[in-house]
Design an enzyme around this catalytic site. Sequence first.
Site, mmCIF file in Angstrom:
data_model
loop_
_atom_site.group_PDB
_atom_site.id
_atom_site.type_symbol
_atom_site.label_atom_id
_atom_site.label_comp_id
_atom_site.label_asym_id
_atom_site.label_seq_id
_atom_site.Cartn_x
_atom_site.Cartn_y
_atom_site.Cartn_z
ATOM 1 N N SER A 146 0.842 -1.197 0.000
ATOM 2 C CA SER A 146 0.000 0.000 0.000
ATOM 3 C C SER A 146 0.878 1.247 0.000
ATOM 4 O O SER A 146 1.994 1.237 0.542
ATOM 5 C CB SER A 146 -0.848 -0.035 1.270
ATOM 6 O OG SER A 146 -1.403 1.222 1.523
ATOM 7 N N TYR A 172 -1.905 -1.200 10.908
ATOM 8 C CA TYR A 172 -2.127 -1.688 9.546
ATOM 9 C C TYR A 172 -0.969 -1.263 8.634
ATOM 10 O O TYR A 172 -0.340 -2.087 7.968
ATOM 11 C CB TYR A 172 -3.457 -1.160 8.979
ATOM 12 C CG TYR A 172 -3.560 -1.415 7.489
ATOM 13 C CD1 TYR A 172 -3.796 -2.697 7.007
ATOM 14 C CD2 TYR A 172 -3.372 -0.383 6.558
ATOM 15 C CE1 TYR A 172 -3.839 -2.945 5.637
ATOM 16 C CE2 TYR A 172 -3.427 -0.624 5.192
ATOM 17 C CZ TYR A 172 -3.660 -1.908 4.735
ATOM 18 O OH TYR A 172 -3.698 -2.167 3.389
ATOM 19 N N LYS A 176 2.171 -3.597 6.740
ATOM 20 C CA LYS A 176 2.537 -3.644 5.314
ATOM 21 C C LYS A 176 4.030 -3.350 5.162
ATOM 22 O O LYS A 176 4.736 -3.996 4.396
ATOM 23 C CB LYS A 176 1.716 -2.622 4.515
ATOM 24 C CG LYS A 176 0.240 -2.962 4.427
ATOM 25 C CD LYS A 176 -0.023 -4.028 3.397
ATOM 26 C CE LYS A 176 -1.157 -4.921 3.784
ATOM 27 N NZ LYS A 176 -1.408 -6.032 2.893
HETATM 28 N N1 NAD Z 1 -8.665 -1.883 -0.846
HETATM 29 C C1 NAD Z 1 -7.749 -0.993 -0.561
HETATM 30 O O1 NAD Z 1 -8.037 0.188 -0.440
HETATM 31 C C2 NAD Z 1 -6.302 -1.413 -0.409
HETATM 32 C C3 NAD Z 1 -5.287 -0.453 -0.541
HETATM 33 C C4 NAD Z 1 -3.955 -0.848 -0.383
HETATM 34 C C5 NAD Z 1 -3.650 -2.180 -0.108
HETATM 35 N N2 NAD Z 1 -4.656 -3.086 0.026
HETATM 36 C C6 NAD Z 1 -4.304 -4.481 0.350
HETATM 37 O O2 NAD Z 1 -4.827 -5.323 -0.654
HETATM 38 C C7 NAD Z 1 -5.213 -6.579 -0.100
HETATM 39 C C8 NAD Z 1 -6.638 -6.880 -0.501
HETATM 40 O O3 NAD Z 1 -7.468 -5.820 -0.052
HETATM 41 P P1 NAD Z 1 -9.033 -5.836 -0.298
HETATM 42 O O4 NAD Z 1 -9.482 -4.442 -0.388
HETATM 43 O O5 NAD Z 1 -9.353 -6.772 -1.394
HETATM 44 O O6 NAD Z 1 -9.515 -6.443 1.096
HETATM 45 P P2 NAD Z 1 -10.659 -7.507 1.396
HETATM 46 O O7 NAD Z 1 -10.888 -7.501 2.862
HETATM 47 O O8 NAD Z 1 -11.822 -7.301 0.508
HETATM 48 O O9 NAD Z 1 -9.935 -8.884 0.964
HETATM 49 C C9 NAD Z 1 -9.066 -9.587 1.816
HETATM 50 C C10 NAD Z 1 -9.535 -11.029 1.857
HETATM 51 O O10 NAD Z 1 -8.634 -11.763 2.690
HETATM 52 C C11 NAD Z 1 -9.375 -12.605 3.556
HETATM 53 N N3 NAD Z 1 -8.546 -12.798 4.758
HETATM 54 C C12 NAD Z 1 -8.237 -11.884 5.713
HETATM 55 N N4 NAD Z 1 -7.415 -12.430 6.636
HETATM 56 C C13 NAD Z 1 -7.199 -13.721 6.244
HETATM 57 C C14 NAD Z 1 -6.442 -14.797 6.781
HETATM 58 N N5 NAD Z 1 -5.746 -14.672 7.922
HETATM 59 N N6 NAD Z 1 -6.452 -15.999 6.141
HETATM 60 C C15 NAD Z 1 -7.163 -16.143 4.986
HETATM 61 N N7 NAD Z 1 -7.901 -15.155 4.432
HETATM 62 C C16 NAD Z 1 -7.916 -13.956 5.049
HETATM 63 C C17 NAD Z 1 -10.686 -11.869 3.811
HETATM 64 O O11 NAD Z 1 -11.748 -12.743 4.157
HETATM 65 C C18 NAD Z 1 -10.939 -11.181 2.469
HETATM 66 O O12 NAD Z 1 -11.739 -11.967 1.617
HETATM 67 C C19 NAD Z 1 -4.978 -6.459 1.403
HETATM 68 O O13 NAD Z 1 -3.732 -7.039 1.700
HETATM 69 C C20 NAD Z 1 -4.948 -4.969 1.627
HETATM 70 O O14 NAD Z 1 -4.171 -4.627 2.749
HETATM 71 C C21 NAD Z 1 -5.967 -2.746 -0.142
#
Ligand code: NAD
Length: 364
Positions: A146, A172, A176
Amino acid sequence: MKPTVYEGTMASAILVTGGAGYVGSHTVASILERETAPDFEIVVVDNLTNAYRAEGHKKPEAIRIIEELTNKKISFYELDLSDKQGLSKIFEKHSIECVIHFAALKAVGESVQKPLEYYQANITGTCTLLEVMRSYGVFKLVYSSSCTVYGEPERLPIDEGHETGRGLTSPYGKSKYFCEEIMKDLCTSDQRWKIISLRYFNPVGAHRSGRIGEDPAGIPNNLMPFIAQVAVGRLPELMVFGNDYPTVDGTGVRDYIHVEDLADGHVKAVRLFQQPGFSGFHAVNLGTGTGYSVLQMIAAFKSASGRDIPYRIVGRRAGDIAANYADVSLSHRLLAWRATRTLEDMCADTWRWQSNNPQGFKSS
Ligand SMILES: NC(=O)c1ccc[n+]([C@@H]2O[C@H](COP(=O)([O-])OP(=O)(O)OC[C@H]3O[C@@H](n4cnc5c(N)ncnc54)[C@H](O)[C@@H]3O)[C@@H](O)[C@H]2O)c1
């Protein structure tokens, strides 16, 4: 011949952790829409803490819908990343060539309240995954990072050479940053690792079909799903935190990127693994390079949806910065990738998803 996503062995699999979530599901869709190799498979692992599965179904809704849209099968395992034995069994069963690692907890505010849960899920979970990968000889990883790792920007646009880890305020963001540091150390210790850490800016939008999209549980933390829920009448009004920042109209400016562009960036990253001589740790920004203010986002969404978006200006929120947008030149050079979808696309696709599914996946 059209390039496949992964030209590995006959029966190659890509393991996608967190593939039932927002960015993960769009990436799975993007891979399957492009993959032409007959024996290729996608294996999704998700513990469903932030993904919805309808009663009586084996697979979460997002996965089920992608199977319908692409007419391809996806292997799904409900599993927590801390379950080393369970994870190992998946590596035994499938011929995994590389991993795209999305699974994490991601609510910045909640992470301040629950640091241990966040470090456990995001750092311990990642270390467990890396250990299992190593023991099965799988050394290729695309990691969801991120722009949070940069902290408060010293310059804009932010390039990958900008310092990371300084002044991070939430567990958080730190998780990362720590994971990136762990991955750098791993690549230094063993030349077989190839790790691409994609630093997302602000993912928004939904699949162009309007069938999958962002489905936050409770009150959304991010601007776009909040605006969309106000537009559809699920929430009464939007709160705008601060209008006295040194920006175009005083409201915060961010680099919003369409989730389908982001998903395509992962496809390009996976392809890079096949380039001869490619190895080590590489961090790459995924953004558009352009920032939009909160008020510009509201105006664009209003025009895409034809709905009024009532909003109220309130005080600044602790920890927020004035502006943030990416230098995207490395993503162009290294991944041969660039975002192509416009702000209008981001709003129109979000609105298609939200208006077709006012209660998110529970409506489908
Ligand atoms: N969406 C954003 O704004 C954003 C921005 C920067 C980085 N990210 C990163 O991108 C990735 C995906 O984000 P997203 O928006 O799709 O989030 P999201 O919550 O929709 O998807 C994450 C998925 O991981 C699963 N999960 C969480 N912990 C788990 C574990 N211990 N074991 C197995 N499954 C697990 C959840 O059930 C979920 O389906 C994350 O790592 C997040 O930190 C997201």
